[in-house]
Design an enzyme around this catalytic site. Sequence first.
Site, mmCIF file in Angstrom:
data_model
loop_
_atom_site.group_PDB
_atom_site.id
_atom_site.type_symbol
_atom_site.label_atom_id
_atom_site.label_comp_id
_atom_site.label_asym_id
_atom_site.label_seq_id
_atom_site.Cartn_x
_atom_site.Cartn_y
_atom_site.Cartn_z
ATOM 1 C CG ASP A 196 -7.757 9.500 -1.280
ATOM 2 O OD1 ASP A 196 -8.051 9.462 -2.462
ATOM 3 O OD2 ASP A 196 -8.457 9.714 -0.959
ATOM 4 C CD GLU A 280 -7.132 6.214 -6.562
ATOM 5 O OE1 GLU A 280 -7.844 4.562 -7.079
ATOM 6 O OE2 GLU A 280 -7.263 6.489 -5.836
ATOM 7 C CB CYS A 329 -9.896 -3.928 4.207
ATOM 8 S SG CYS A 329 -8.576 -3.986 6.277
ATOM 9 C CB CYS A 332 -7.792 -8.142 6.328
ATOM 10 S SG CYS A 332 -9.260 -7.270 5.348
ATOM 11 C CB CYS A 348 -12.949 -4.358 7.303
ATOM 12 S SG CYS A 348 -11.935 -5.678 5.836
ATOM 13 C CB CYS A 351 -10.134 -7.494 9.358
ATOM 14 S SG CYS A 351 -10.094 -6.431 9.009
ATOM 15 C CG ASP A 358 -10.473 10.651 2.334
ATOM 16 O OD1 ASP A 358 -11.171 9.729 1.465
ATOM 17 O OD2 ASP A 358 -10.964 11.830 2.430
HETATM 18 ZN ZN ZN Z 1 -9.857 -5.979 6.714
#
Ligand code: ZN
Length: 376
Positions: A196, A280, A329, A332, A348, A351, A358
Amino acid sequence: MNTIQRAHKIRLNPTPEQEQYFRQAAGNARFAWNWAVALMRAASAQQMTLPLVGDLKAEFNRIKREQFPFMLDTTKCAPEQAFADLRQALANYFNDIRKRKNGKRRKDGKRVGFPRFNSRKRGYGSFYVFNDKFTVQGHWMKVPKLGWGNMTEPLRFQGKIMSARISERAGYWFVSIQVQLPEPEQTAPERVIGVDLGVKALAVDSDGEVFENQKHLAAALRKLRRVNRWLARKQKGSKNWYKAKRKLARLHVRIANLRADATHKLTTRLAAKASTIALETLNVTGMLKNRKLARAIADASFSEIVRQLGYKAVQVVRIDPFYPSSKTCNECGHINYALTLADRVWTCPGCGTMLDRDGNAARNIRDEGRRLVGAA
Ligand SMILES: [Zn+2]
């Protein structure tokens, strides 16, 4: 064996006498260029066939001893390269005309102009030294009729030296050395990592390694802001205004060098860690509208990092910029649409995992990269 060419630009520590030599050699290169351009333009203006660059060079060499004796004070590579540059400039010019006739245009839509005169107003310029006239030893380089000149760092590459170009910017002198190297053999482990390219840190990878923006780079940027404010308070055109302008120009050169150094260290380290690197592809031009972020991205020399990784790593996988690498995330797969740029750490909602922005993004980029190359 396949080879590649790399250039290393190094700042020089010339003595006053050596600086004098550099100015004179760059001046001689400019003189030869302008001499030939004048003859070319005169022929062009009279609708005459253009003289051949080779003929001009022969004529120049025939008369230089008598008419331009100052040519003999510096390396003969300086005027010689001016003729090679002119040949290239003319080739570019006629190529562009031919392409236009076929309805093609350069990407930026600009025309390639007929070779123009070089003015001293644009700085002292540069001159070339051919490889058989140039040697390097540690922090030292040897140039004909100059002797040994000190370099602020040793040459980064070990290989056959192809050429060297000595140039001036903002009062600093640099040598850019072209080296031919065998194509590197990939020794990095067979795996995919995600990177990243950051705003706060220079980069974070999916192993959790953080590459900080270098401290002295940050210090130089703070100084840049200070000098900018200082300049704004000076009366335009005053002696102190010129002094501040000059200081600013030198600072910009220093910052560019510090950045280049930081990106080289980063890309070398990453290329040693994995055989495939997922990145990216940020839409940098689109981002430039967001000034604050644009500043940070530009500081991280984003495109330069991508370019260097491209030649240092075996494989660079580009991830679609619309892939929500920050908002997803990695534990999950929940997508947190409420996440803003200011959220450095988030929990998150799916979860309950605490995520570092980052590091989480880098792991998502890695996974997307794995998916794209079909790796486990
Ligand atoms: Zn999650």
